[in-house]
Motif scaffolding. Structure first.
Motif, PDB file in Angstrom:
ATOM      1  N   CYS A 227      42.165  45.103  38.987  1.00 39.36           N
ATOM      2  CA  CYS A 227      41.909  43.960  39.876  1.00 39.36           C
ATOM      3  C   CYS A 227      41.726  44.422  41.323  1.00 39.36           C
ATOM      4  O   CYS A 227      40.850  43.916  42.041  1.00 39.36           O
ATOM      5  CB  CYS A 227      43.053  42.957  39.782  1.00 39.36           C
ATOM      6  SG  CYS A 227      43.154  42.131  38.191  1.00 39.36           S
TER       7      CYS A 227
ATOM      8  N   CYS B 247      38.225  45.958  41.657  1.00 36.42           N
ATOM      9  CA  CYS B 247      37.187  44.925  41.771  1.00 36.42           C
ATOM     10  C   CYS B 247      37.178  44.314  43.171  1.00 36.42           C
ATOM     11  O   CYS B 247      36.105  44.090  43.755  1.00 36.42           O
ATOM     12  CB  CYS B 247      37.410  43.844  40.718  1.00 36.42           C
ATOM     13  SG  CYS B 247      37.129  44.399  39.037  1.00 36.42           S
TER      14      CYS B 247
ATOM     15  N   VAL C 196      34.040  44.518  45.932  1.00 35.15           N
ATOM     16  CA  VAL C 196      33.497  43.326  46.591  1.00 35.15           C
ATOM     17  C   VAL C 196      33.618  43.455  48.104  1.00 35.15           C
ATOM     18  O   VAL C 196      32.671  43.155  48.852  1.00 35.15           O
ATOM     19  CB  VAL C 196      34.210  42.055  46.074  1.00 35.15           C
ATOM     20  CG1 VAL C 196      33.876  40.845  46.921  1.00 35.15           C
ATOM     21  CG2 VAL C 196      33.856  41.806  44.620  1.00 35.15           C
TER      22      VAL C 196
END
Length: 103
Positions: free
Chosen positions: A50, A53, A57
């Motif tokens: 997580c 990711c 981004v």
């Protein structure tokens, strides 16, 4: 023209290398913090995924426009290079007589 293209590509690769190094640093730091507070195994892997990711981004939000501009410039230079037909290398002369300077 080739040196401009090479410079743009090296800058793009340098920027991507910087992003990967920063992500790796944050991942190693987060892994150490999670291990020190007692989070191990699959739960740690899920949390780190997580985080990865989120970092990807964030990197595209921060460097996205710069990367897009650099890639666009590299593509334009490559297309100009292809359209103008400038040779990739200059042929070298074979014999010593061709290399002699005459006045």
């Amino acid at each position: 023209m080739q040196s401009i293209f090479d410079t743009l590509l090296s800058f793009i690769l340098m920027l991507l290398g910087f992003i990967v190094a920063a992500v790796a640093f944050v991942e190693v730091s987060a892994r150490a913090v999670l291990s020190s507070i007692g989070v191990h195994g699959q739960f740690q892997t899920v949390l780190l995924f997580c985080l990865l990711c989120a970092l990807i981004v964030l990197a595209f939000r921060i460097f996205g426009r710069l990367l897009a501009v650099l890639l666009t410039a590299a593509i334009v230079v490559y297309l100009l290079h292809a359209l103008l037909g400038i040779p990739h290398n200059i042929p070298a002369r074979d014999t010593a007589q061709d290399k002699a300077i005459t006045l």
